[in-house]
Write an enzyme that holds these catalytic residues in place. Structure first.
Site, PDB file in Angstrom:
ATOM      1  N   HIS A  77     -10.894   1.994  23.385  1.00 35.64           N
ATOM      2  CA  HIS A  77      -9.794   2.951  23.258  1.00 35.64           C
ATOM      3  C   HIS A  77      -9.676   3.293  21.779  1.00 35.64           C
ATOM      4  O   HIS A  77      -9.474   2.421  20.947  1.00 35.64           O
ATOM      5  CB  HIS A  77      -8.484   2.373  23.792  1.00 35.64           C
ATOM      6  CG  HIS A  77      -7.378   3.371  23.746  1.00 35.64           C
ATOM      7  ND1 HIS A  77      -7.024   4.146  24.826  1.00 35.64           N
ATOM      8  CD2 HIS A  77      -6.577   3.774  22.731  1.00 35.64           C
ATOM      9  CE1 HIS A  77      -6.053   4.968  24.485  1.00 35.64           C
ATOM     10  NE2 HIS A  77      -5.756   4.752  23.209  1.00 35.64           N
ATOM     11  N   CYS A  78      -9.791   4.588  21.463  1.00 37.16           N
ATOM     12  CA  CYS A  78      -9.804   5.001  20.056  1.00 37.16           C
ATOM     13  C   CYS A  78      -8.442   5.588  19.668  1.00 37.16           C
ATOM     14  O   CYS A  78      -8.069   6.653  20.163  1.00 37.16           O
ATOM     15  CB  CYS A  78     -10.908   6.023  19.824  1.00 37.16           C
ATOM     16  SG  CYS A  78     -10.967   6.575  18.112  1.00 37.16           S
TER      17      CYS A  78
END
Ligand SMILES: [Zn+2]
Ligand SMILES: [Zn+2]
Length: 360
Positions: A187-188
């Site tokens: 998850h960025c």
């Protein structure tokens, strides 16, 4: 069976005796027998209490997870909220660099550099900018892919405990998005999005072109930065004002531009190289940790771990970029392209990636 293994032999014996309660004949006996009987009853009581809270699946990791559950909840919510702030920060910082380049740097280059250098800077700079903007926009706006979106029968390898839904191979649950993500990488927060099957290429291309853009800016502006730095130092050495307001603004903008682009270049080079190494091995960030653990476990039993999704270095890159024929290396990699990746992200059969035999 595992329940019985976890009980101590004494506790198991007492539990069995509980099931065959004998008539109480020892109550009228002597004080010693009475004490023994009380001890036995006390043990029965303790065992009963233990059996009420006994869980065969409970171990130290589950205990720690339960303790830290509120912390995880807080971190997930903060990351979700800060995602919007981070995206705004990326847009703001990139825009500030563009304003400085268009207002100060380009006019200086056009007025002082020879024609071939001006052509190079105009062409390369704008191509690099186009690639950054395109891939960042696509990485943010493209869904990484979720199993629930798929209408077909899902070939699952397990069930997600959070979604209560079949989980295909390479799919993992993202606690921040609260969904399962196909071929999840991570998850960025800088995208405020998960990186998965459908947007992995956009994420990597953005990192790559942003790194190239930052290196290009810091190398191209090195002379201007040194001149500006020396000029700023002279502010404090001479009491007389030597520079106009515009010149001072130019100096400070050049220092800001160089420091920002070179710092981002250093950080992003590391990140891009790490992801490039993972793609070469046919792994995602999540799988890297899983595969390392698995390799260690197999090594201890004298076996060798083989990543089932590693098809060879060049083939891994070809699959990653969705290249079907040779010309795609140019049109799909070095030019903006919104082509879909191979397959739906549900199965990882090699036939999905087979090269088109009619392609040149
Ligand atoms: Zn899930
Ligand atoms: Zn996510």
């Amino acid at each position: 069976m595992s329940r019985w293994r976890r009980l101590s032999p004494t506790a198991a014996r007492l539990f069995l005796r509980c099931l065959h309660l004998r008539p109480c004949s020892a109550w009228g006996g002597r004080g010693g027998r009475m004490t023994g009987r009380l001890k036995e009853l006390w043990s029965y009581g303790r065992l009963l209490l233990k059996s009420l809270c006994f869980n065969a699946l409970c171990n130290f990791d589950v205990f720690l997870d339960s303790i830290f559950e509120p912390v995880y909840w807080l971190v997930d919510h903060l990351t979700r909220w800060f995602g919007v702030v981070f995206v705004c920060l990326v847009i703001l910082l990139t825009s500030s660099v563009l304003v400085i380049v268009y207002y100060f740097v380009l006019p200086l280059i056009i007025s002082t550099y020879p024609a071939h250098w001006v052509t190079w800077h105009l062409c390369y700079g704008h191509w690099n900018l186009l690639m950054i903007v395109f891939h960042y926009y696509k990485a943010i706006r493209t869904s990484p892919g979720h199993p629930l979106q798929m209408k077909t029968d899902i070939p699952s390898v397990s069930i997600c405990k959070k979604c209560i839904f079949p989980k295909p191979a390479r799919t993992h649950h993202c606690s921040i998005c609260n969904r399962c993500v196909l071929k999840m990488d991570h998850h960025c927060p800088w995208l405020n999005n998960c990186v998965g099957h459908l947007n992995h290429r956009y994420f990597f291309s953005f990192c790559l072109f942003m790194t190239m853009g930052c290196i290009y800016c810091s190398v191209s502006c090195w002379d201007m930065f040194v001149g500006a730095y020396n000029a700023v130092e002279s502010y404090y050495q001479t009491p007389e004002p030597l520079f106009t307001f515009t010149e001072k603004l130019f100096h400070k903008c050049m220092i800001y531009l160089w420091v920002l682009t070179s710092s981002v270049a250093v950080a992003l080079t590391g990140l891009t190289l790490w992801h490039a190494a993972l793609i070469t091995r046919g792994e995602t960030s999540v799988e890297r940790h899983i595969n390392r653990k698995e390799a260690r476990r197999l090594r201890d039993s004298g076996k060798v771990f083989r990543n089932p999704y590693n098809y060879g270095k060049v083939e891994n890159w070809r699959i990653f970029f969705g290249v079907k024929k040779r010309s795609h290396w140019l049109t799909h990699v070095l030019l903006p392209s919104d082509h879909a990746p191979f397959g739906e992200g549900l199965t990882w059969d090699r036939s999905v990636y087979r090269r088109d035999p009619t392609a040149i």
